[in-house]
Motif scaffolding. Structure first.
Motif, PDB file in Angstrom:
ATOM      1  N   LEU A  32     -69.462  54.625  79.934  1.00 19.02           N
ATOM      2  CA  LEU A  32     -70.230  55.658  80.114  1.00 19.02           C
ATOM      3  C   LEU A  32     -71.242  56.675  79.671  1.00 19.02           C
ATOM      4  O   LEU A  32     -72.458  56.213  79.415  1.00 19.02           O
ATOM      5  N   GLY A  33     -70.240  57.506  78.802  1.00 20.05           N
ATOM      6  CA  GLY A  33     -71.170  57.653  78.038  1.00 20.05           C
ATOM      7  C   GLY A  33     -72.512  57.226  77.059  1.00 20.05           C
ATOM      8  O   GLY A  33     -73.202  57.575  76.779  1.00 20.05           O
ATOM      9  N   THR A  34     -71.168  55.732  76.374  1.00 22.25           N
ATOM     10  CA  THR A  34     -71.947  54.901  75.774  1.00 22.25           C
ATOM     11  C   THR A  34     -73.603  54.502  75.652  1.00 22.25           C
ATOM     12  O   THR A  34     -74.474  54.340  75.520  1.00 22.25           O
ATOM     13  N   GLU A  35     -73.369  54.477  77.488  1.00 15.42           N
ATOM     14  CA  GLU A  35     -74.354  53.662  78.277  1.00 15.42           C
ATOM     15  C   GLU A  35     -75.482  54.916  78.282  1.00 15.42           C
ATOM     16  O   GLU A  35     -76.865  54.163  78.113  1.00 15.42           O
ATOM     17  N   ALA A  36     -75.035  55.354  78.471  1.00 14.79           N
ATOM     18  CA  ALA A  36     -75.921  56.451  78.902  1.00 14.79           C
ATOM     19  C   ALA A  36     -76.639  56.899  77.697  1.00 14.79           C
ATOM     20  O   ALA A  36     -78.068  57.997  77.836  1.00 14.79           O
ATOM     21  N   GLU A  44     -67.465  66.680  74.897  1.00 12.84           N
ATOM     22  CA  GLU A  44     -68.747  66.816  75.280  1.00 12.84           C
ATOM     23  C   GLU A  44     -69.797  66.754  76.288  1.00 12.84           C
ATOM     24  O   GLU A  44     -70.581  66.925  76.988  1.00 12.84           O
ATOM     25  N   LEU A  45     -69.123  65.594  76.537  1.00 13.06           N
ATOM     26  CA  LEU A  45     -69.996  64.652  78.081  1.00 13.06           C
ATOM     27  C   LEU A  45     -70.118  65.437  78.887  1.00 13.06           C
ATOM     28  O   LEU A  45     -68.922  66.218  79.884  1.00 13.06           O
ATOM     29  N   SER A  46     -71.201  65.534  79.267  1.00 11.56           N
ATOM     30  CA  SER A  46     -71.392  66.855  80.898  1.00 11.56           C
ATOM     31  C   SER A  46     -71.444  65.942  81.979  1.00 11.56           C
ATOM     32  O   SER A  46     -71.497  64.296  81.991  1.00 11.56           O
ATOM     33  N   ASP A  47     -70.607  66.511  82.660  1.00  9.74           N
ATOM     34  CA  ASP A  47     -71.124  65.834  84.470  1.00  9.74           C
ATOM     35  C   ASP A  47     -72.443  65.262  84.596  1.00  9.74           C
ATOM     36  O   ASP A  47     -72.351  64.590  85.896  1.00  9.74           O
TER      37      ASP A  47
END
Length: 88
Positions: A32-36, A44-47
């Motif tokens: 999900l982080g990579t997609e975003a 460090e990936l925030s909600d």
């Protein structure tokens, strides 16, 4: 993180992760982080990134962000007058 944000994140995360059950939770969060467009460390990936990405994940790229959509105006003149408080 506030309780309502945890609930919102779980509510959004559950159906999306259900579709990719072969991934572990950490693998799915990384995906999900990579997609975003997030390139940092997973811790460090925030909600906020996760919530907005899950909300917008399957929408059109040109669609307005949900929090901004309520203030969207098609006409620039109307938007300017509302911003200045001249019209409601």
């Amino acid at each position: 993180m506030a309780c309502h944000r945890i609930e919102e994140l779980i509510e959004l995360l559950e159906p999306a992760w259900d579709k990719e059950q072969d991934l572990s939770l950490l693998q799915f969060l990384q995906k999900l982080g990579t997609e975003a467009g997030f390139n940092g460390e997973l811790n460090e990936l925030s909600d906020e990134i996760l919530i907005y990405h899950l909300k917008m994940r399957n929408s059109d790229k040109c669609e307005a962000i949900p929090g901004i959509k309520k203030d969207y105006e098609d006409d620039f003149k109307t938007a300017l007058l509302k911003a200045r408080g001249i019209i409601k």
